[in-house]
Design a protein around this motif. Structure first.
Motif, short mmCIF file in Angstrom:
data_model
loop_
_atom_site.label_atom_id
_atom_site.label_comp_id
_atom_site.label_asym_id
_atom_site.label_seq_id
_atom_site.Cartn_x
_atom_site.Cartn_y
_atom_site.Cartn_z
N HIS A 144 -4.21 1.75 8.06
CA HIS A 144 -4.57 1.41 6.75
C HIS A 144 -6.08 1.35 6.88
O HIS A 144 -6.79 2.01 5.97
CB HIS A 144 -4.05 0.10 6.35
N CYS A 181 0.92 -1.29 0.22
CA CYS A 181 0.12 -0.03 -0.03
C CYS A 181 0.75 1.20 0.02
O CYS A 181 1.70 1.45 0.93
CB CYS A 181 -0.92 0.14 1.23
N HIS A 221 -6.71 1.94 1.50
CA HIS A 221 -6.25 2.80 2.49
C HIS A 221 -7.13 4.05 2.78
O HIS A 221 -7.58 4.77 1.79
CB HIS A 221 -4.79 3.29 2.24
N PHE A 274 0.04 3.82 0.78
CA PHE A 274 -0.15 5.26 1.81
C PHE A 274 0.19 4.57 2.87
O PHE A 274 -0.02 5.57 4.11
CB PHE A 274 -1.65 5.39 1.48
N CYS A 275 0.49 3.33 3.32
CA CYS A 275 1.08 3.07 4.44
C CYS A 275 2.51 3.55 5.03
O CYS A 275 3.18 3.73 4.05
CB CYS A 275 1.08 1.39 4.69
ZN LIG Z 1 -2.33 1.49 3.73
#
Ligand SMILES: [Zn+2]
Ligand SMILES: [Zn+2]
Ligand SMILES: [Zn+2]
Length: 353
Positions: free
Chosen positions: A127, A41, A178, A43-44
């Motif tokens: 997340h 991911c 996310h 965005f993590c």
């Molecule tokens: Zn994430």
């Protein structure tokens, strides 16, 4: 035989058929949710380098919030909120050589450069911290970050409107799971907002009051009321287009989100948690879209519209802009009311907030 209703929106010249004759219950809409997990991911935490440098980062610094911007290869760690340019933007800031003029040759084909901004607000380092399960404190950060970006983007000279919206679930067009919100700053006023502005302005000039303030008065004690706290009221709109659609509206007359004070921001965070936790509870975590409508005009009243994605629009809807909604707003409100109350009791009974 029971006839269906045809209803017109409070502000828009938009008609919806409320198909009460084929009454549906919440359980009729519950479908299995597909659980997807991205392999990695972007965005993590730890993957910050997978996104462009952030336009805004919230860092926690001895109990207060430090606001930073990233440049080049710098990426902050241990952030609370990150706002980054979209990797595949629909609108981009103007370069020096961009012609901002509208090209209208009279042929009916008008064009202009798609200047603006397209950003993703990563709502949490966790997340799955979506609105329906988020901590209230985290939602306060999300709202504050929306206000910060709204202030900046709406002050760009080439920006005419800033749209803040959220797609949740694959059926609603979310390509990443996310928790995130999107912000698009565009060089024109979108159609629905423009129509709402026109109606609000006409009502204001004739009646010397706000049409939304009037709608709130009417819906507060009526069959479409869903939930309220000190600063916000939630109701199912009279001519709901989507099954279980609801709107979140500030009780004070305010034009844009940056007019909220600290207490109102907290109340909005609570409202979000109750509404989206309740929606999840009622319809087994449905996909939905939400959008903020706001404008710096004295006669306008900002609000959030929430559209659960439970219906499929086909030929009639797409070709006419007229909709058939199989759940009456009154039925929707009574179901939402119960689910939101349960959610509120759980939040206040001391589970994580
Ligand atoms: Zn994430
Ligand atoms: Zn108002
Ligand atoms: Zn609206």
């Amino acid at each position: 035989m029971l006839l269906n209703d045809v209803r017109r929106d409070y502000l828009l010249d938009r008609w919806v058929v409320i198909a009460t004759a084929r009454r549906k219950r919440p359980t009729d809409f519950i479908s299995k949710r597909e659980v997807r997990r991205e392999s990695k991911c972007p965005f993590c935490p730890g993957n910050e380098h997978m996104t462009p440098p952030a336009t805004l980062v919230y860092l926690s610094s001895r109990g207060s919030i430090l606001k930073e911007t990233e440049h080049g290869d710098t990426r902050f760690r241990d952030w609370l909120i990150r706002c980054v340019p979209n990797l595949y933007p629909a609108f981009s800031p103007p370069g020096e050589d961009v012609d901002l003029e509208v090209d209208d040759s009279g042929s009916g084909c008008v064009r202009r450069a798609a200047v603006g901004h397209h950003e993703v607000l990563i709502e949490s380092p966790i997340h799955d911290e979506h609105l329906g399960s988020a901590r209230i404190i985290q939602l306060i950060h999300v709202i504050n970050a929306c206000i910060d970006r709204y202030r900046y983007l709406s002050s760009r000279p080439y920006v005419k409107y800033v749209s803040i919206f959220r797609n949740y679930g694959a059926d609603a067009g979310a390509s990443l799971s996310h928790a995130h919100t999107q912000i698009m700053a565009v060089p024109f006023i979108p159609k629905i907002v423009s129509e709402e502005l026109g109606s609000s302005r006409r009502f204001w000039s004739v009646n010397e009051e706000c049409i939304f303030c009037n709608v709130i008065k009417m819906e507060m004690d009526g069959p479409r009321f869903v939930w309220a706290n000190k600063s916000f009221v939630v109701f199912a709109p009279w001519a709901s287009v989507h099954p279980f659609e609801f709107w979140i509206v500030p009780r004070e007359h305010q034009n844009i989100i940056s007019e909220m004070d600290e207490g109102e921001i907290r109340d909005l965070a609570e409202a979000m948690r109750v509404c989206f936790g309740g929606l999840k509870r009622l319809l087994n975590d449905p996909s939905y879209n939400l959008g903020f409508h706001m404008a710096r005009r004295e006669y306008y009243h900002w609000h959030i519209e929430v559209y659960p994605r439970l219906a499929i629009w086909a030929g009639f809807e797409k070709s006419t802009g007229t909709y058939i909604n199989v759940v009456s707003p009154e039925d929707a409100a009574s179901n939402l009311r119960e689910a939101f109350q349960e959610e509120e009791e759980i939040i206040h009974s001391g589970s994580p907030s």
